[in-house]
Design an enzyme around this catalytic site. Sequence first.
Site, PDB file in Angstrom:
ATOM      1  N   ASP A  23       0.874  -1.164   0.000  1.00  0.00           N
ATOM      2  CA  ASP A  23       0.000   0.000   0.000  1.00  0.00           C
ATOM      3  C   ASP A  23       0.920   1.224   0.000  1.00  0.00           C
ATOM      4  O   ASP A  23       2.106   1.117   0.341  1.00  0.00           O
ATOM      5  CB  ASP A  23      -0.892  -0.020   1.235  1.00  0.00           C
ATOM      6  CG  ASP A  23      -1.770   1.214   1.360  1.00  0.00           C
ATOM      7  OD1 ASP A  23      -2.311   1.677   0.342  1.00  0.00           O
ATOM      8  OD2 ASP A  23      -1.886   1.726   2.489  1.00  0.00           O
ATOM      9  N   ASP A  25      -0.007   5.047   1.103  1.00  0.00           N
ATOM     10  CA  ASP A  25      -0.172   5.937   2.254  1.00  0.00           C
ATOM     11  C   ASP A  25      -0.192   5.157   3.566  1.00  0.00           C
ATOM     12  O   ASP A  25      -0.970   4.228   3.738  1.00  0.00           O
ATOM     13  CB  ASP A  25      -1.461   6.740   2.100  1.00  0.00           C
ATOM     14  CG  ASP A  25      -1.444   7.590   0.845  1.00  0.00           C
ATOM     15  OD1 ASP A  25      -0.725   8.602   0.841  1.00  0.00           O
ATOM     16  OD2 ASP A  25      -2.115   7.227  -0.134  1.00  0.00           O
ATOM     17  N   THR A 115      -2.553   1.186  -4.560  1.00  0.00           N
ATOM     18  CA  THR A 115      -3.007   2.334  -3.794  1.00  0.00           C
ATOM     19  C   THR A 115      -4.449   2.712  -4.108  1.00  0.00           C
ATOM     20  O   THR A 115      -4.927   2.507  -5.235  1.00  0.00           O
ATOM     21  CB  THR A 115      -2.094   3.548  -4.070  1.00  0.00           C
ATOM     22  OG1 THR A 115      -2.583   4.681  -3.347  1.00  0.00           O
ATOM     23  CG2 THR A 115      -2.044   3.897  -5.554  1.00  0.00           C
ATOM     24  N   SER A 116      -5.115   3.271  -3.116  1.00  0.00           N
ATOM     25  CA  SER A 116      -6.458   3.813  -3.321  1.00  0.00           C
ATOM     26  C   SER A 116      -6.406   5.224  -3.885  1.00  0.00           C
ATOM     27  O   SER A 116      -7.437   5.789  -4.227  1.00  0.00           O
ATOM     28  CB  SER A 116      -7.240   3.810  -2.008  1.00  0.00           C
ATOM     29  OG  SER A 116      -7.455   2.488  -1.559  1.00  0.00           O
ATOM     30  N   LYS A 147     -10.569  -0.965  -2.632  1.00  0.00           N
ATOM     31  CA  LYS A 147     -10.448  -1.739  -1.395  1.00  0.00           C
ATOM     32  C   LYS A 147     -11.681  -1.485  -0.526  1.00  0.00           C
ATOM     33  O   LYS A 147     -12.173  -0.358  -0.499  1.00  0.00           O
ATOM     34  CB  LYS A 147      -9.180  -1.319  -0.640  1.00  0.00           C
ATOM     35  CG  LYS A 147      -7.892  -1.497  -1.435  1.00  0.00           C
ATOM     36  CD  LYS A 147      -6.707  -0.862  -0.698  1.00  0.00           C
ATOM     37  CE  LYS A 147      -5.440  -0.896  -1.520  1.00  0.00           C
ATOM     38  NZ  LYS A 147      -4.295  -0.248  -0.831  1.00  0.00           N
ATOM     39  N   ASP A 172      -1.811  -0.854   6.120  1.00  0.00           N
ATOM     40  CA  ASP A 172      -2.082  -0.264   7.427  1.00  0.00           C
ATOM     41  C   ASP A 172      -3.562  -0.100   7.726  1.00  0.00           C
ATOM     42  O   ASP A 172      -3.952  -0.033   8.880  1.00  0.00           O
ATOM     43  CB  ASP A 172      -1.396   1.098   7.556  1.00  0.00           C
ATOM     44  CG  ASP A 172      -2.001   2.135   6.616  1.00  0.00           C
ATOM     45  OD1 ASP A 172      -2.242   1.807   5.429  1.00  0.00           O
ATOM     46  OD2 ASP A 172      -2.238   3.271   7.059  1.00  0.00           O
TER      47      ASP A 172
END
Length: 231
Positions: A23, A25, A115-116, A147, A172
Amino acid sequence: MGLSDDTALAPDLHVPATGLLFDNDGVLVDSITAVENAWSRWALAYDVLPERALSIVHGRRAADTVALLVPEDVRVEATALVDAYELEDAELVAAMAGVPALLAMLPPGTWAVVTSGTRALATARLTAAGIPVPEVFVAAEDVAVGKPDPAGYLAAARGLGLTPAEALVLEDSPSGIAAGKAAGCRVLGIGEEALATGAELVVRDLAGARWSGDGLLLPAATVLRGPAGAH
């Protein structure tokens, strides 16, 4: 002997993996200040309580968060605004502990980012943190559903030529950890908040983490939950 002495003497944990799916961030980059600044500004522009927005934004695509907070007829413009705010604040990010050293050990083609964030935002944050952009890079616009849907992690594993079982997801957020588990990957939770999720192994951060050629070596001092699936 105290707990700190026991931990100092404990061997590193070996977590088997052929490739790593990160991921962005909260795992590669510390973007919490940038996220809070951008989303607080955005919330005030749309009469949303900033704390409400910040309570649901982590691990989600911006468009998915916006859809939960404003009427449908303004979602396109609202998403564009928060995207602009986040890009403006991208320079506020820094690399997370241990990340530059770990990435320097990884051979090309052994790691990916899922990543989102949009590709533009994630690239800006990685660049600001001095982190290289890998060849396999799955961003918000690359999947139909974000996600906790596993599509992003499945795509990244395929991109590296791996089965999900060969990949280790580093996450995270609860939604990201759920996505990694749904994809069939082993998941390493990063940070204390990951203790409230289903991550089988959780570390405080990646400080001291090393690539062994067949997985990660994690200093015992960083481990918050384990060692299921590690040896």
